[in-house]
Write a protein that holds these residues in place. Sequence first.
Motif, short mmCIF file in Angstrom:
data_model
loop_
_atom_site.label_atom_id
_atom_site.label_comp_id
_atom_site.label_asym_id
_atom_site.label_seq_id
_atom_site.Cartn_x
_atom_site.Cartn_y
_atom_site.Cartn_z
N GLY A 168 0.80 -1.21 0.00
CA GLY A 168 0.00 0.00 0.00
C GLY A 168 0.83 1.26 0.00
N ILE A 169 0.12 2.37 -0.12
CA ILE A 169 0.73 3.70 -0.13
C ILE A 169 -0.07 4.57 0.84
N SER A 170 0.63 5.09 1.87
CA SER A 170 -0.01 6.00 2.83
C SER A 170 0.52 7.40 2.60
N ARG A 171 -0.38 8.37 2.53
CA ARG A 171 0.06 9.76 2.40
C ARG A 171 -0.60 10.59 3.50
N VAL A 172 0.22 11.39 4.17
CA VAL A 172 -0.27 12.23 5.26
C VAL A 172 0.27 13.64 5.10
N LEU A 173 -0.63 14.62 5.24
CA LEU A 173 -0.25 16.03 5.28
C LEU A 173 -0.67 16.53 6.66
N GLN A 174 0.28 17.12 7.38
CA GLN A 174 0.00 17.53 8.76
C GLN A 174 0.37 18.99 8.98
N GLU A 175 -0.49 19.69 9.72
CA GLU A 175 -0.28 21.10 10.04
C GLU A 175 0.02 21.93 8.80
N GLY A 176 -0.88 21.79 7.82
CA GLY A 176 -0.77 22.58 6.60
C GLY A 176 -1.40 23.96 6.80
N GLY A 177 -1.56 24.68 5.69
CA GLY A 177 -2.18 25.99 5.76
C GLY A 177 -3.68 25.90 5.99
N VAL A 178 -4.29 24.87 5.45
CA VAL A 178 -5.75 24.71 5.53
C VAL A 178 -6.13 23.50 6.36
N TRP A 179 -5.41 22.39 6.16
CA TRP A 179 -5.74 21.17 6.89
C TRP A 179 -4.77 20.95 8.04
N GLU A 180 -5.31 20.61 9.22
CA GLU A 180 -4.42 20.28 10.33
C GLU A 180 -3.92 18.85 10.18
N LYS A 181 -4.72 18.00 9.54
CA LYS A 181 -4.32 16.61 9.34
C LYS A 181 -5.13 16.03 8.19
N ALA A 182 -4.45 15.50 7.19
CA ALA A 182 -5.12 14.91 6.04
C ALA A 182 -4.40 13.61 5.69
N GLY A 183 -5.11 12.50 5.73
CA GLY A 183 -4.53 11.21 5.38
C GLY A 183 -5.28 10.59 4.22
N VAL A 184 -4.53 10.09 3.23
CA VAL A 184 -5.14 9.42 2.08
C VAL A 184 -4.35 8.14 1.83
N LYS A 222 -7.12 -4.22 17.04
CA LYS A 222 -7.09 -5.48 17.76
C LYS A 222 -6.37 -6.59 17.01
N THR A 223 -6.05 -6.38 15.75
CA THR A 223 -5.40 -7.44 14.99
C THR A 223 -3.96 -7.11 14.64
N GLY A 224 -3.42 -6.06 15.24
CA GLY A 224 -2.00 -5.78 15.04
C GLY A 224 -1.69 -4.97 13.80
N GLY A 225 -2.62 -4.17 13.35
CA GLY A 225 -2.37 -3.31 12.19
C GLY A 225 -1.39 -2.21 12.52
N ARG A 226 -0.98 -1.47 11.50
CA ARG A 226 -0.04 -0.37 11.71
C ARG A 226 -0.79 0.80 12.34
N ILE A 227 -0.50 1.05 13.62
CA ILE A 227 -1.30 1.97 14.42
C ILE A 227 -1.32 3.37 13.83
N GLU A 228 -0.18 3.87 13.41
CA GLU A 228 -0.13 5.24 12.92
C GLU A 228 -1.00 5.43 11.68
N SER A 229 -1.10 4.39 10.86
CA SER A 229 -1.96 4.50 9.68
C SER A 229 -3.43 4.44 10.08
N ILE A 230 -3.73 3.56 11.03
CA ILE A 230 -5.12 3.44 11.45
C ILE A 230 -5.59 4.73 12.11
N LEU A 231 -4.75 5.27 12.98
CA LEU A 231 -5.17 6.42 13.79
C LEU A 231 -4.89 7.76 13.13
N VAL A 232 -4.44 7.73 11.88
CA VAL A 232 -4.31 9.00 11.17
C VAL A 232 -5.71 9.60 10.97
N SER A 233 -6.73 8.79 11.13
CA SER A 233 -8.11 9.31 11.03
C SER A 233 -8.47 10.22 12.20
N LEU A 234 -7.74 10.12 13.32
CA LEU A 234 -8.05 10.97 14.46
C LEU A 234 -7.59 12.41 14.19
#
Lengths: 394, 394
Positions: free
Chosen positions: B129-145, B350-362
Amino acid sequence: MAKCISSSIIFAPSSSSTRTLKPSPLHFQTPKRSLLSMLSPRPRNPFSVFIRATVAIEKETPENERPDTFLRATDDPHSSAAASPNSVRARFEKMIREAQDEVCAAIEAEDGVGKFTEDVWSRAGGGGGISRVLQEGGVWEKAGVNVSVVYGMMPPEAYRAAKGGDSLEKPGPVPFFAAGISSVLHPNNPFAPTLHFNYRYFETDAAKDAPGAPRQWWFGGGTDLTPAYIFEEDVKHFHQVQKQACDKFDPSFYPRFKKWCDDYFLIKHRGERRGLGGIFFDDLNDYDQEMLLAFATECAQSVVPAYIPIINRRKETPFTDQHKAWQQLRRGRYVEFNLVYDRGTTFGLKTGGRIESILVSLPLTARWEYDHEPEKGSEEWKLLDACINPKDWI
Amino acid sequence: MAKCISSSIIFAPSSSSTRTLKPSPLHFQTPKRSLLSMLSPRPRNPFSVFIRATVAIEKETPENERPDTFLRATDDPHSSAAASPNSVRARFEKMIREAQDEVCAAIEAEDGVGKFTEDVWSRAGGGGGISRVLQEGGVWEKAGVNVSVVYGMMPPEAYRAAKGGDSLEKPGPVPFFAAGISSVLHPNNPFAPTLHFNYRYFETDAAKDAPGAPRQWWFGGGTDLTPAYIFEEDVKHFHQVQKQACDKFDPSFYPRFKKWCDDYFLIKHRGERRGLGGIFFDDLNDYDQEMLLAFATECAQSVVPAYIPIINRRKETPFTDQHKAWQQLRRGRYVEFNLVYDRGTTFGLKTGGRIESILVSLPLTARWEYDHEPEKGSEEWKLLDACINPKDWI
C-alpha cells in the motif's frame, strides 16, 4: 455485545439512540448513571464476565439533596448484609463518601480557584450516587470524583458458574449490590501528573427462590499515576505511599498489585502503558472480609498523601509549548486506553449509562500527531520508555 | 475477540505488546499495515463477520518506490480474477491509486502550504500500500489518504456460510483479495468541514482443494461530511454531488445509501451522528459487477468536486475561540466514533495493524467538556440537532 444484552436485560436501557433535541436547557443533564465505577474491570471470575454481558442500566432521578445513605431501608431479609450501619456495604458506602469529601476538599484547597459542582441522583429500585466535577480550575483542567451505589440483578448462570457448579437447580436472577468511588484528575501543567483511583465492593444475595444459597462478595480497585514527564522523586513517592498502604496488610500485596496495574493499563495496540502504574486489584475475596475493607479504606485514604505533594511541587513549573504538546499527545493515549480498553468505560457506553459521568475521565484536550517519535534520550523518550518497559520504582 | 483470533490465525499478528524502545529513529515507523480500509464495516453478510473475527495481520516491509501494481504476478490459476490488467481487481487498484493522486493533488493545491509525505510498503505474501499524510498545513491540520491491497485467507466456515450451505465438504481456508482507498481530512478552520471517504472491493477465490467452487465478490464504501457549523449551501452541495453520482446508476441508490450512512455513523452512546452524513454502502454484490465498479469509480471521482468548493469558501472565514472550542468538542465526538464504533478502526487496533496508519483518522486535537450543552437556537445547537435528527438536505 448488543445481542448478548438484549437476550437478558433486567433493567431497561436508556434509549438514547432515538433522543430528540428539546428546548429545555436541562436536556443534556438528564441523569442516567451506569455501573461504571462499580464494574470489575478484569474478568477473572465468572461473575464479572456475566455482569458485563447481561446488565443494562435503569434510569436515574436527580435529587436536590444528598441522602444520609443510598442503601435500601430494607434489604433482602435472607441476606446477612441488610442495611444495618454495621454491615460491610453500609461501612463501605460511608468510607467512599468520606473519601470523596476528603479528596474534593484537598483538590479545591490545592487548586485555589476551581470549585466542584455536584450532581446527586437516585434510582427507583434503590441506590444512587454523587458526582462532583471541577473544570478549568487554577491547577486542574478537569477533575471528577464520583461515588455510587447500585442494586441490580444478574442471571443465575453467572451465580452458578461462580460457585463452581453448586446444587441450585433453577434459581431466579441473583440480586447484587455494588458500591464504589471513581476519580480522574487531569492537571493543566505538563509536569503535574494525572491521577486515577477507583475502589469498589460487590455483594450478591441469594436468589429469592433459594434463600439459603451461598452469597458472594469481592473488592476491587487501584490508584495509578500518569505523568507526561518523569520526576523520579515524584514517582518514587507515589509508589512508596502505595507500598506502605499495602504493606500494612500483606507483604505480597504491593508487588502483586503493582504488576497487575502494569498489566491492566496496557494500551495493547501500542504496546505501551498509559502511565507509570501504581496498584490495581480485582475480584479480591480470598482474604478476611474485614481485612479487605480496611485495606480498601487505607488505599482510599492514601490518595491525598500520595498525590497532593507531587502537585504542590509541580503545579507552577514553567513550561513551553513543546512540553504542553507532549502532554497533549499523552492525553491522547489516555483517551485511547479509556475508550478502547477500559472495561468500566466501554461497558458503561454500551449499556446506556450516563455519558457525561462516564466520559468525565477523558481529558479536557488531547492531541494525535502522525508518527510522532521522541528523540532518543530526551525527557519524552524516557517517559515513553518507562511506559513500554515498566520499572520498579522502589 | 483475542480468543477468536488465536484459534484461527492465518497471518501472525505483530507482537507489539512486547516491543522495546530502541534507539533507532525509525523505530516508530516500522510499517505494519492492517485491513483497515478494506474491511467491510457492516457485517451484513457472513463473510464480513468471519473476516473480522479470524484474520490477523502479517508484518509489512517498507519500500523505497511505488510499484506499478501491488497485485501478485500470478494469482490462483483457477480464479477468473488473475492479475490481468482487465480483471476487476486490477482495474479497481488502478482506480484507487488514480483517486489517491487526484485527491492529494487537489488538497495540496487548495492548502497552498502543506505537502503530503508518503510511506510505501509491501507484504511478503503479496499486496501492499501507499499511505500519504499532510499535517499542520495551511488549511488542513491533518489529512490522510491511504490505498492498500491485501491478500489473505479466511476460514472455510465463513465461505460455506456465505454460500448458504453449499456442497463443499471439508475445504481448506479460502483465499481472499481486498483493495481500498481510505481518507480523513480535518481542516483547521471551524467553518470548514471534515471529510471522510472510503471505497473498497473484496473477492474470494476457491479453496485450493475445491477449484471449481463458487467465488464471491462485493463492493463497499461511502463519503460523508462532518462540519462543526452548518452552512446549508455547503451541505446541500455535498449531498447533491453524492446524489448525482448515485443517480447515474440507480435512482434507489442515493436515498438508500444516505439512510445507511446516517445509521452507520451513529455514536450510539450519545444518540447523535458524528456529522451530517452523505452516502454509505457495504456488501454490495446484487448488481452487475461492472456497474458497481463504475459506480465506485464515480463516487471516488466525486470527492474533489463535492468537497474542495466548500473548503475554498470557508478556509479563510474569521473565527473566535468559541468557534474553535466547539469544533474541538465535535472533534472529540469524531474520536469517540472512531475508537468505539468504527469497525475498520477497532478491528485494525485489535489485529495488530499499523497503528499510525489506522489512527491517522483521528484529529490533531480534540476536546471534552463535562456536560457541555449549546444554547437553544444557537448555531452549535443547530448542528447538534441535525446530528441527532438527520435531515433531508436535497
